[in-house]
Design an enzyme around this catalytic site. Structure first.
Site: not given
Ligand code: CP
Length: 336
Positions: A114, A141, A144, A236, A276, A304
């Site tokens: 990330r 993402h 996701q 979101d 998400c 996920r």
């Molecule tokens: N949706 C998501 O990626 O959550 P986090 O930021 O907690 O990983």
């Protein structure tokens, strides 16, 4: 299971940086594998297909779901995941991205990252000899969006023809959902506030993908137009870390996009609510919707893990089958 084997063999060793790198058939095969793994997980959570493997997880930004779903999912596959934060490794600053990739490739079957920068993720992948998985970067993402496609598949039974609406800011999940779901044949309706729309080239790409795959694509500044007739309504956060200075402008711009009882009264009966997470309750969604019977947000969070287990299994591949007869049977199907 047998029908997905040729594609799984093709996926071995690949990176997963964006859904755009994968064909519709490959995305569908990953979803099929996720469905099978979740079915198996309900009977027996531990499916150690990847014993002795290691996963390096680099997190330049905070995470609850991505970290825990990758870490626990890899443990359920019999492997060991390492959580690596800036300050604990030499990236960034004292070691190049390329040397970090080359080094981590020596000890790990895959690297999840990330990062706030797409370039960091791309450069890591370019220099890694093991699969690199994008756990979210500046504007993508894909884990996701594919996990959400899996959740929609669970509820709808199939994906083509389903109508999906997103209302709110054009950030990472919105961007990836636009192309992932368009490629999978859904009708995708994106409602972004004026001045906060997805990039024109991405909208063009999503529209082309929808056209090629039997779906449709709409980009509008009207939240009611976006949600009209939709089976799934997704939102979101309106602002992100680093955008604190924009808070007032953003809250004003997105006010009409809040998913609340009034907006929900315009949705199709039986529509499901998706997010998400993390949710900024009281901003993009109210408690009455997030906690309603229509809400499937925690199924999304669980999925996920199932999708990412499928992804890791496909990208890393299986060298040795576990001794357990049930796992042998499933593993043989995967390896055949
Ligand atoms: N949706 C998501 O990626 O959550 P986090 O930021 O907690 O990983």
């Amino acid at each position: 299971m047998e029908t997905i084997l040729p594609a799984l063999r093709r996926l071995r060793g690949r990176h997963f940086l964006t859904d755009l790198d994968y064909s519709r058939e490959e995305l569908e095969d990953l979803l099929t594998l996720a469905v099978n793994l979740k079915t198996l997980w309900k009977k027996r959570p531990l499916t150690p297909f990847l014993p002795g493997h290691h996963l390096a997880m680099i997190f330049e930004a905070a995470s609850t779901r991505t970290r825990v779903s990758f870490e626990n999912g890899f443990a359920e596959l019999g492997g060991n995941a390492l959580y690596l934060r800036p300050g604990e490794i030499h990236l960034p600053g004292r070691e190049s991205i390329a040397d970090t990739a080359r080094t981590l490739s020596q000890y790990n079957a895959a690297i999840e990252i990330r990062s706030k920068s797409n370039e960091t993720v791309n450069e890591l992948a370019a220099n890694s000899s093991v699969p690199v998985i994008n756990g979210m970067d500046h504007d993508r993402h894909p884990c996701q969006s594919m996990s959400d496609a899996f959740t929609i598949l669970e509820y709808a039974g199939s994906l083509p023809g389903v109508t999906f609406a997103y209302v709110g800011d054009a950030a990472h999940p919105c961007n990836s959902l636009s192309t992932t779901l368009a490629k999978l044949g859904l009708n995708v309706r994106i409602g972004n506030a004026a001045g906060y729309e997805i990039a024109p080239e991405l909208a063009k790409k999503a529209a082309a993908l929808a056209d090629e795959n039997g779906g449709s694509f709409l980009l509008t500044n009207d939240p009611l137009e976006a949600i009209a007739g939709a089976d799934f309504i997704y939102t979101d956060c309106w602002w992100w870390t680093g955008q604190e200075d924009e808070y007032s402008d953003r809250v004003a711009a997105f006010k009409a996009f809040q998913v609340n009882a009034e907006l929900w009264s315009h949705t199709k009966p039986g529509a499901k609510f998706m997010h998400c997470l993390p949710a900024m309750r009281g901003e993009e969604v109210t408690d009455e919707i997030a906690d309603s019977a229509a809400s499937i947000i925690f199924t999304q969070a669980q999925n996920r893990m199932h999708f990412q287990k499928a992804l890791m299994l496909a990208l890393i591949g299986i060298d040795a089958l576990p001794a357990d007869p049930d796992l042998q049977a499933i593993g043989k199907a995967l390896l055949a």
